[in-house]
Design an enzyme around this catalytic site. Structure first.
Site, short mmCIF file in Angstrom:
data_model
loop_
_atom_site.label_atom_id
_atom_site.label_comp_id
_atom_site.label_asym_id
_atom_site.label_seq_id
_atom_site.Cartn_x
_atom_site.Cartn_y
_atom_site.Cartn_z
N CYS A 348 0.87 -1.19 0.00
CA CYS A 348 0.00 0.00 0.00
C CYS A 348 0.90 1.23 0.00
O CYS A 348 1.75 1.39 0.87
CB CYS A 348 -0.90 -0.02 1.24
N CYS A 351 0.66 3.35 3.14
CA CYS A 351 1.29 2.62 4.25
C CYS A 351 2.80 2.60 4.08
O CYS A 351 3.55 2.69 5.06
CB CYS A 351 0.76 1.19 4.31
#
Length: 424
Positions: A348, A351
């Site tokens: 991600c 992230c």
């Protein structure tokens, strides 16, 4: 620790939040407040199974016309002080003077010396700001929160960190799903026979993990429909990660490790004050008036950090046999660098952004400061003398952002305590 310490932490938590808000108020509306990050590095450890396709995983970069000119200027990319820039010029002139007698390979090696010296001090791999793959990102426009990235791929990241990068015996296994229940001896029991340095290392990683989990639980996607997305506190998610009964007694230990990490970062802020107090230290954004205001607010924050009465004593670490201590410190540095490379495996993008900033740079910058006491104490008074200790722009950004994130986590603990008291 005295009973007043939590109140002090809450106070300082508000101070860092106030600093961030004030920086935003002092910055022109047309500008972004950027950090530089390379989100396109390939995973060096395993085959990437693909990136998160959800909109919540996307990162919004700063438009080129909104990046402050002072930050885009190459002359201010590497170091924050005028002395550092002068030293680079002097070094370039010296190299130029002997250029005719050196081979192309030797000249390149000499130019790499300064870069090598910086890398030798760092506990992580810093993204190259000059790389064409690097981009400016405004962290305020890309808040850390739950994106939907979870499951085996997400667990693999933390499992790789705990299994291979925490000095843990290979005979001790951590469950792949950290929220799964398991019986027998607790996972943390292996720490009992370890030296204080290895226990501290694990507590730093665990504290960081706890901080990130608190952020995700506090800014959880509660509702996603055609009209709006609702983010808020997910009490059950928080309990799954930190409740004593649901975690077989490990949750409170994770929270104690968060406070340990907080003290490390707080100590680093206090110790770096002499460097940032120097008149030559400047915040280069191309807005001189605002830069001076930012520096004033920053120094006020660091003075508050310095006034804390119960600072962590880093002299208790690496205090044994000099050769063994040096080897262990080098193991620390290399292991943290490895963790920073693992962050390039996060699927991600958002992230990955926050992972790179926190799991690698924040702790490594704090450790670099803590273990450079002699260099900081030896900082010359003259602005023309060579600096004995320096920080890059990225390191300073990471240090301040790290403390802001950890302070926010501690403040969120109070919010969760309040919410839990209403549930019971």
């Amino acid at each position: 620790m005295s009973d007043s310490s939590p109140n002090f932490r809450s106070c300082l938590s508000l101070t860092i939040s106030g600093f961030i808000r004030q920086v935003r108020l002092l910055t022109p509306v047309t500008s972004c407040v950027p950090t530089t990050v390379n989100l396109n590095k390939p995973c060096p450890f395993w085959t990437d199974n693909g990136l998160c396709g959800q909109n919540n995983c996307a990162v919004i970069p700063c438009p080129p016309n909104e990046v402050p000119e002072g930050i885009k200027t190459n002359g201010h990319h590497n170091k924050y002080s005028a002395e550092a820039n002068n030293q680079e010029c002097e070094k370039a002139e010296t190299l130029g003077a002997v250029d005719s007698s050196l081979s192309k390979e030797t000249r390149q090696a000499l130019l790499e010396w300064n870069k090598h010296d910086d890398e030798a001090e760092r506990f992580c791999v810093i993204d190259d700001e000059e790389s064409p793959d690097s981009q400016y990102v405004d962290l305020l426009l890309n808040p850390e929160r739950f994106t939907g990235y979870k499951g085996p791929e997400a667990w693999q990241i933390w499992n790789s960190i705990y299994e291979e990068n925490c000095f843990k015996p290979y005979t001790v296994k951590r469950p792949l799903n950290p929220m799964a229940s398991y019986s027998g001896k607790t996972f943390y029991s292996w720490l009992d026979g370890q030296c204080v340095e290895k226990r501290a290392f694990f507590r730093l990683v665990s504290g960081l993990h706890s901080s990130i989990n608190i952020h995700l639980s506090a800014r959880y996607l509660l509702d996603d429909n055609w009209f709006q997305k609702k983010w808020g506190h997910n009490v059950s998610e928080f309990q799954q990660r930190f409740d004593a009964q649901l975690t077989n007694g490990e949750g409170p230990k994770r929270l104690r490790n968060l406070y340990f990490l907080y003290l490390i970062e707080l100590r680093a802020l206090a110790k770096v004050l002499p460097l940032l107090q120097r008149p030559s230290f400047q915040l280069y954004t191309g807005q001189p008036t605002q830069d001076r205001q930012h520096k004033r607010v920053l120094l006020e924050l660091l003075q508050v950090a310095k006034s804390f009465p119960l600072h962590f004593d880093e002299t208790s670490l690496f205090a044994g046999n000099k050769e063994e201590a040096a080897n262990l410190k080098e193991d620390f540095r290399l292991t943290f660098r490895n963790i920073s490379r693992i962050m390039d495996c996060v699927g991600c993008f958002k992230c990955r952004l926050w992972g790179k900033l926190q799991a690698s740079e924040q702790e490594s910058t704090a450790l670099k400061i803590l273990f450079s006491e002699r260099q900081i104490e030896a900082l010359p008074k003259s602005s023309s003398a060579r600096l004995t200790f320096q920080l890059s722009r990225q390191e300073i950004v990471s240090l301040l952002n790290a403390f802001g994130r950890i302070s926010t986590s501690i403040r969120e603990l109070e919010n969760f305590r309040s919410l839990l008291s209403k549930v019971r």
